[in-house]
Motif scaffolding. Structure first.
Motif, PDB file in Angstrom:
ATOM      1  N   ILE A   5      11.249  17.730  -3.899  1.00  0.00           N
ATOM      2  CA  ILE A   5       9.905  17.370  -3.953  1.00  0.00           C
ATOM      3  C   ILE A   5       9.285  18.023  -5.155  1.00  0.00           C
ATOM      4  N   GLU A   6       8.506  16.382  -6.021  1.00  0.00           N
ATOM      5  CA  GLU A   6       7.853  16.267  -7.424  1.00  0.00           C
ATOM      6  C   GLU A   6       6.911  15.818  -7.274  1.00  0.00           C
ATOM      7  N   GLY A   7       5.762  16.645  -7.328  1.00  0.00           N
ATOM      8  CA  GLY A   7       4.376  16.473  -7.127  1.00  0.00           C
ATOM      9  C   GLY A   7       3.597  15.665  -6.350  1.00  0.00           C
ATOM     10  N   LEU A   8       4.070  16.212  -4.964  1.00  0.00           N
ATOM     11  CA  LEU A   8       3.650  15.503  -4.016  1.00  0.00           C
ATOM     12  C   LEU A   8       2.360  16.038  -3.381  1.00  0.00           C
ATOM     13  N   VAL A  48       8.520  13.858   3.885  1.00  0.00           N
ATOM     14  CA  VAL A  48      10.104  13.902   4.093  1.00  0.00           C
ATOM     15  C   VAL A  48      10.801  13.466   4.955  1.00  0.00           C
ATOM     16  N   ALA A  49      10.920  12.706   6.274  1.00  0.00           N
ATOM     17  CA  ALA A  49      11.148  12.176   7.165  1.00  0.00           C
ATOM     18  C   ALA A  49      10.832  10.150   6.249  1.00  0.00           C
ATOM     19  N   GLY A  50      10.114  10.237   5.943  1.00  0.00           N
ATOM     20  CA  GLY A  50      10.133   8.870   5.807  1.00  0.00           C
ATOM     21  C   GLY A  50       9.064   8.217   6.586  1.00  0.00           C
ATOM     22  N   LEU A  51       8.134   9.251   7.204  1.00  0.00           N
ATOM     23  CA  LEU A  51       6.968   8.745   8.005  1.00  0.00           C
ATOM     24  C   LEU A  51       5.579   8.433   7.761  1.00  0.00           C
ATOM     25  N   VAL A  59       9.393  12.412  -3.287  1.00  0.00           N
ATOM     26  CA  VAL A  59      10.751  13.161  -2.561  1.00  0.00           C
ATOM     27  C   VAL A  59      12.095  13.008  -3.228  1.00  0.00           C
ATOM     28  N   LEU A  60      12.806  13.558  -3.269  1.00  0.00           N
ATOM     29  CA  LEU A  60      14.672  13.018  -3.348  1.00  0.00           C
ATOM     30  C   LEU A  60      14.829  13.866  -2.510  1.00  0.00           C
ATOM     31  N   VAL A  61      15.808  12.815  -1.409  1.00  0.00           N
ATOM     32  CA  VAL A  61      16.678  13.850  -1.314  1.00  0.00           C
ATOM     33  C   VAL A  61      18.285  13.059  -1.313  1.00  0.00           C
ATOM     34  N   ASP A  62      19.341  13.857  -1.835  1.00  0.00           N
ATOM     35  CA  ASP A  62      20.131  13.776  -2.354  1.00  0.00           C
ATOM     36  C   ASP A  62      20.371  13.415  -3.533  1.00  0.00           C
TER      37      ASP A  62
END
Length: 221
Positions: A5-8, A48-51, A59-62
């Motif tokens: 998570i960057e600068g969220l 993070v869930a995209g909701l 937000v980067l996931v993998d």
């Protein structure tokens, strides 16, 4: 599965709840995010869930930016969300059926997970016939039967009594360790945070509360 998570910055309406938040979750880690009500814990999970749309940052996931929901990411809420007209087995089967898994396979997976959470003898029970802790076990089985790589848990045991809550905490840690599933677990309960987490991050007013986080780290040893 890693989370970066960057600068969220994210929130509801014009007022951000999270501000310029940076956070990294390692693959297989059980990260607990603690803090008082309104500090942004649930907002973080939803982002993070995209909701929830992100105002700024990413937000980067993998390594891939989150742009919506994904079957690789599963959310467990405080409300179990079980369909009252479906028994425990069919509730666990439901997301598998929606994902196109054939009946023999989804039934076998649902039964295996109900057995894993200690409910092998309750597969034909309706939600109203189960205790609160048992319904949460069904929700956990339903979540993990899908094989998610990242589980996001939003105070799932907040409505349970102390004894049931402790049993669920033990079960969650045991099962997630076995599967190696990356997990972000949100709670306002400090004791729960210390008990569950590989690491604890403390939020305060939408940012990481470094002072309180240092105190918790010392308590965890």
């Amino acid at each position: 599965m890693s989370v970066v998570i960057e600068g969220l910055t994210a929130g509801y309406g014009r007022t951000p709840v999270l501000r310029d938040l940076d956070l990294v979750v390692a693959p297989g880690e059980l990260l607990v995010v603690a803090g008082p009500s309104g500090c942004g814990k649930s907002t973080l999970l939803r982002a993070v869930a995209g909701l929830l749309p992100i105002t700024a940052g990413r937000v980067l996931v993998d390594g891939e930016p989150v742009r919506g929901t994904s079957r690789d990411r599963a959310v467990v809420f405080q409300e179990d969300g079980l369909l009252p007209w479906r028994n425990a087995l069919r509730n666990v089967e439901l997301p598998l059926a929606l994902g196109g898994v054939g009946r023999p396979e989804r039934r076998a997976r649902a039964r295996a997970w109900l057995a894993r959470v200690g409910l092998a003898d309750f597969e034909r029970y309706l939600p109203r016939e189960l205790s609160g802790g048992m319904r949460q076990r069904v929700q956990l089985a339903r979540t993990l039967a899908q094989g998610p790589k990242l589980v996001l848990m939003d105070e799932p045991f907040g409505a349970l009594d102390a004894q049931t809550r402790a049993a669920m905490q033990e079960l969650v840690v045991e099962v997630l360790r076995e599967t190696g599933t990356t997990t972000i677990f949100v709670t306002h309960d400090v004791d729960e945070a210390v008990r569950l987490g590989d690491r604890v991050v403390v939020l305060g007013a939408g940012e990481v509360d470094v002072r309180r986080e240092a105190i918790l780290a010392a308590v965890m040893g």
